[in-house]
Scaffold this motif. Structure first.
Motif, PDB file in Angstrom:
ATOM      1  N   GLY A  33      34.553  41.046  39.549  1.00  0.00           N
ATOM      2  CA  GLY A  33      34.595  41.368  40.970  1.00  0.00           C
ATOM      3  C   GLY A  33      34.122  42.788  41.229  1.00  0.00           C
ATOM      4  O   GLY A  33      33.368  43.047  42.166  1.00  0.00           O
ATOM      5  N   LEU A  34      34.553  43.712  40.366  1.00  0.00           N
ATOM      6  CA  LEU A  34      34.187  45.123  40.520  1.00  0.00           C
ATOM      7  C   LEU A  34      32.672  45.296  40.413  1.00  0.00           C
ATOM      8  O   LEU A  34      32.050  45.994  41.227  1.00  0.00           O
ATOM      9  CB  LEU A  34      34.893  45.927  39.428  1.00  0.00           C
ATOM     10  N   ALA A  86      36.304  36.741  42.658  1.00  0.00           N
ATOM     11  CA  ALA A  86      37.277  37.540  41.917  1.00  0.00           C
ATOM     12  C   ALA A  86      38.571  37.682  42.702  1.00  0.00           C
ATOM     13  O   ALA A  86      39.668  37.563  42.150  1.00  0.00           O
ATOM     14  CB  ALA A  86      36.687  38.910  41.601  1.00  0.00           C
ATOM     15  N   VAL A  87      38.448  37.921  44.021  1.00  0.00           N
ATOM     16  CA  VAL A  87      39.655  38.099  44.836  1.00  0.00           C
ATOM     17  C   VAL A  87      40.509  36.835  44.780  1.00  0.00           C
ATOM     18  O   VAL A  87      41.720  36.891  44.548  1.00  0.00           O
ATOM     19  CB  VAL A  87      39.262  38.436  46.298  1.00  0.00           C
ATOM     20  N   TRP A 105      48.462  44.364  37.054  1.00  0.00           N
ATOM     21  CA  TRP A 105      47.626  43.373  37.740  1.00  0.00           C
ATOM     22  C   TRP A 105      46.213  43.412  37.199  1.00  0.00           C
ATOM     23  O   TRP A 105      45.533  42.402  37.135  1.00  0.00           O
ATOM     24  CB  TRP A 105      47.632  43.598  39.245  1.00  0.00           C
ATOM     25  N   TYR A 106      45.781  44.616  36.776  1.00  0.00           N
ATOM     26  CA  TYR A 106      44.435  44.695  36.199  1.00  0.00           C
ATOM     27  C   TYR A 106      44.426  44.105  34.796  1.00  0.00           C
ATOM     28  O   TYR A 106      43.600  43.264  34.458  1.00  0.00           O
ATOM     29  CB  TYR A 106      43.948  46.140  36.160  1.00  0.00           C
ATOM     30  N   ASN A 142      44.289  40.405  34.548  1.00  0.00           N
ATOM     31  CA  ASN A 142      43.105  39.688  35.024  1.00  0.00           C
ATOM     32  C   ASN A 142      41.833  40.436  34.659  1.00  0.00           C
ATOM     33  O   ASN A 142      40.910  40.513  35.452  1.00  0.00           O
ATOM     34  CB  ASN A 142      43.134  39.535  36.552  1.00  0.00           C
ATOM     35  N   VAL A 176      42.109  36.391  41.308  1.00  0.00           N
ATOM     36  CA  VAL A 176      43.244  37.275  41.038  1.00  0.00           C
ATOM     37  C   VAL A 176      44.471  36.806  41.810  1.00  0.00           C
ATOM     38  O   VAL A 176      45.584  36.783  41.307  1.00  0.00           O
ATOM     39  CB  VAL A 176      42.892  38.736  41.410  1.00  0.00           C
ATOM     40  N   THR A 193      38.310  38.876  35.244  1.00  0.00           N
ATOM     41  CA  THR A 193      38.082  38.544  36.642  1.00  0.00           C
ATOM     42  C   THR A 193      37.872  39.798  37.475  1.00  0.00           C
ATOM     43  O   THR A 193      36.932  39.880  38.271  1.00  0.00           O
ATOM     44  CB  THR A 193      39.303  37.785  37.200  1.00  0.00           C
ATOM     45  N   VAL A 194      38.771  40.772  37.290  1.00  0.00           N
ATOM     46  CA  VAL A 194      38.654  41.995  38.083  1.00  0.00           C
ATOM     47  C   VAL A 194      37.348  42.712  37.767  1.00  0.00           C
ATOM     48  O   VAL A 194      36.662  43.201  38.665  1.00  0.00           O
ATOM     49  CB  VAL A 194      39.856  42.929  37.852  1.00  0.00           C
ATOM     50  N   ASN A 195      36.984  42.755  36.481  1.00  0.00           N
ATOM     51  CA  ASN A 195      35.716  43.401  36.125  1.00  0.00           C
ATOM     52  C   ASN A 195      34.546  42.722  36.825  1.00  0.00           C
ATOM     53  O   ASN A 195      33.687  43.393  37.397  1.00  0.00           O
ATOM     54  CB  ASN A 195      35.491  43.327  34.616  1.00  0.00           C
TER      55      ASN A 195
END
Lengths: 291, 389
Positions: free
Chosen positions: B346-347, A108-109, B335-336, B339, A112, B342-344
């Motif tokens: 990763g979270l 994910a990093v 930024w959230y 993405n 982004v 993707t961010v979800n």
């Protein structure tokens, strides 16, 4: 003739890549009985760091490689010390499962930061190619195979010739006893994580030299390398290498005979077959928890 | 609204059954004569450690289910996907609870359910119950097959063999779809008899009904000898074998039951979307399912449901509520929003990592800890009062 030799060369190149990633898995498994699912994540980190240094900082091949590899290796060791060390010694299995989470975070990093579309690297090595026996061999191919030879050769030398290698073997063989004999298992594990990060970063660079990089594609190589290490045996470094080449050969053979769609099916069926009938692989002597 | 009326009492009955038949149950109770015995028994059930947590969470879930039913189509939609993933998470938790194993093949079994449904529908089967049972049956059979490696190995090797299965199923479904239905296998609108269940509150209550039914069914199964055998297997296989538990048989049943329930979730997912597409059921989905059961609490069924609801709802909250809040308070949230997926991902991965490392029993474990603390606090207060008197 040309098709065959091209396929053989293709097998060598992909095999080298899988071998490189696989060696990292094996080092980790030997040192801490942790099977890392985040080798693909570290590979991703290596590939994109390298991309960034070359593309945005205009660095040459050698400095960019050196910086990438050192940073990823340090980061990998750092992650081990900060996140996993507490749990790894007690519960290798839980740690293995947790590495799936780490892989997701890294992916994910990177996604982004760099976006999810494939990125092409500018030419950092000569864009020259040779023709040998009908096969086209690009300079990038040669560089990535030599990376593998040098890195794996160095690791094999370390394991067989140095004090550190002896300690790693001791921990792999019997962690409890080696701790009693004064070997710091934690130190060996930290070094193993560093080395695993290093091999993953090299693999990422080798991949970036030859193909466009995108977060999902590169991270998946971490999963696709599993058949290689199962084939070779979870705890054997030469086995991982051999498994890598067999996997590369198998992939190319399947792609040539049945079509690329069949690769996953055949490769993972072979892996399942090995797990069922020869779980130690061809070279390993991993103790398997059986009933 | 046929299902609604039949499911409502079942929903109400869920929380008391949710408690595991713990040791509190076998405590010698005062002679159960007449109403006093019943009251005492009910009291013992409710005050057993863990029971208040279960009751509270169960009541909250039921309340949320009723609220979501009347809160408009959008909330309804979220509720529907919650129910589907709750079924899938229950399916995965059967394996953890039943065989003490974590498998990376949840997505594969959902794919099996979805594709079975799609193939049956394409061959002219229209009856929903037949398709649903067909999916469950295929899931059951593949579950047994997938359990064969699990019989010999534990831990890592099972993780790897289930991952191999995941890739194999993805590859097979992709090729089947590419060959015969490039746009995915279309499912007919969901109908039972002449009642239409294909959208809105009807579909919502049907999904909730199936989820509740499966929850109760697994809860009941675990109160029988099967559950006892599974519990014994989880504690120690050697000890279980020594005390006469047929390890092979019950372990395979755990795999089969898990496969069947997860396949049902896949079938419902396909109905929900209207088609079965291999791209929905990749390793990413599998990892999401594992994340759900670990975040909610890997050691209980209710935990799996909590995890499924949280992981399903959280993206919507982040996307709507938090984004609005951030916008109003002037925080740059772009930024959230740029993405989101993707961010979800990763979270959730980060949450997963933290839960495994620091709170292995997940949210359910946290709640139980809080309950235990409250109990000891209550005891201290009572003890203090007694001392003062």
């Amino acid at each position: 003739m040309g098709v065959v030799s091209q396929a053989v060369w293709g097998s060598v190149v992909t095999g080298a890549l899988y071998g490189l990633v696989g060696v990292g898995f094996v080092l980790l498994f030997r040192a801490s009985k942790v099977l890392s699912f985040c080798q693909g994540g570290f590979m991703l980190l290596g590939a994109f760091l390298f991309y960034d240094l070359v593309k945005n900082q205009d660095m040459g091949f050698f400095p960019a490689t050196a910086i990438t590899v050192v940073l990823v290796a340090l980061f990998s060791a750092f992650v081990y010390i900060v996140v996993f060390a507490r749990v790894a010694a007690r519960e290798p299995f839980a740690t293995s499962v947790a590495t799936i989470g780490l892989a997701g975070v890294l992916q994910a990093v990177v996604a982004v930061r760099y976006g999810t579309s494939p990125l092409a690297l500018p030419d950092v090595v000569m864009s020259k190619s040779f023709h040998v026996a009908g096969a086209t061999i690009t300079f990038a191919d040669i560089v990535s195979v030599s990376i593998m030879v040098v890195v794996v050769g160095a690791i094999l030398l370390i394991i067989s010739k140095t004090q550190l290698g002896l300690q790693m073997n001791a921990v792999a063989d019997n962690p409890a006893l080696s701790v009693h004999l004064g070997v710091s298992a934690a130190r060996v594990a930290t070094i193993a994580w560093g080395l695993a990060g290093l091999t993953a970063a090299f693999a990422g660079i080798a991949f970036a030299l030859r193909a466009n990089v995108d977060p999902v594609g590169v991270a998946n190589i971490g999963f696709f390398a599993f058949p290689a290490i199962i084939l070779g045996g979870l705890d054997s470094v030469p086995g991982a290498l051999f498994g890598g080449f067999v996997l590369g050969g198998l992939q190319n053979a399947v792609a040539a005979s049945l079509g690329a769609d069949w690769i996953d099916l055949i490769v993972f069926s072979v892996m399942l077959g090995f797990l069922l009938f020869r779980p130690t692989g061809l070279f390993g002597k991993a103790e398997v928890v059986r009933l | 609204m046929e299902t609604s009326s039949t499911e409502t009492p079942a929903t109400d009955a869920a929380p008391p059954l949710a408690g595991e038949p713990g040791p509190g149950r076998s405590e010698p109770l005062p002679a159960p004569t007449g109403r006093h015995g019943l009251v005492a028994r009910a009291r013992a059930t409710v005050t057993r450690p863990g029971a208040p947590t279960h009751l509270l969470v169960g009541a909250l879930l039921v309340a949320a289910a009723f609220w979501a039913a009347g809160a408009g189509p959008y909330v309804n939609l979220i509720g529907q996907s919650c129910a589907i993933f709750a079924i899938a998470a229950i399916g995965q938790s059967i394996l953890v609870g039943g065989a003490g194993q974590v498998a990376l093949s949840g997505g594969a079994f959902m794919a099996i359910g979805a594709f079975t449904a799609g193939i049956l529908a394409n061959y002219g089967v229209e009856s929903f119950p037949v398709i649903l049972l067909g999916s469950a049956a295929v899931g059951w059979i593949v579950g047994i097959v997938s359990g064969l490696p699990g019989l010999r190995f534990k831990g890592l090797y099972l993780l790897l063999s289930s991952m191999a299965l995941q890739f194999i199923v993805t590859s097979l479904t992709r090729q089947y779809q590419g060959e015969y239905h490039p746009a995915g296998l279309v499912l007919p609108p969901l109908q039972i008899g002449s009642t239409d269940f294909s959208f809105g509150t009807n579909l919502y209550w049907l999904l909730i009904g199936i989820a509740v039914a499966i929850y109760l069914l697994t809860a009941l199964v675990e109160r029988t000898g099967v559950g006892l055998a599974w519990k014994a297997l989880k504690e120690s296989e050697v000890a279980a074998a020594m005390s006469g538990v047929d390890v092979v048989r019950w372990k395979l049943y755990a795999f089969a039951a898990s496969g069947a329930v997860t396949a049902v979730a896949g079938c419902m997912f396909a109905y929900w979307v209207g088609r079965a597409d291999y791209e929905s059921y990749t390793l990413t989905l599998t990892i999401t399912l594992v994340t759900m059961i670990f975040i909610g609490g890997v050691s209980s069924r209710l935990g799996a449901v909590i995890g499924a609801v949280i992981i399903t709802v959280l993206p919507y909250i982040l996307q709507n509520e938090v984004a609005t809040w951030a916008f109003e308070s002037g925080i740059n949230f772009d930024w959230y929003l740029n993405n989101v997926s993707t961010v979800n991902a990763g979270l959730f991965s980060l949450l997963f990592l933290l839960v495994i490392l620091f709170e292995p029993d997940g949210i359910e474990g946290l709640l139980r800890k809080a309950e235990a603390r409250l109990r000891s606090l209550g005891r201290a207060v009572r003890g203090g009062r007694r001392a003062a008197r």
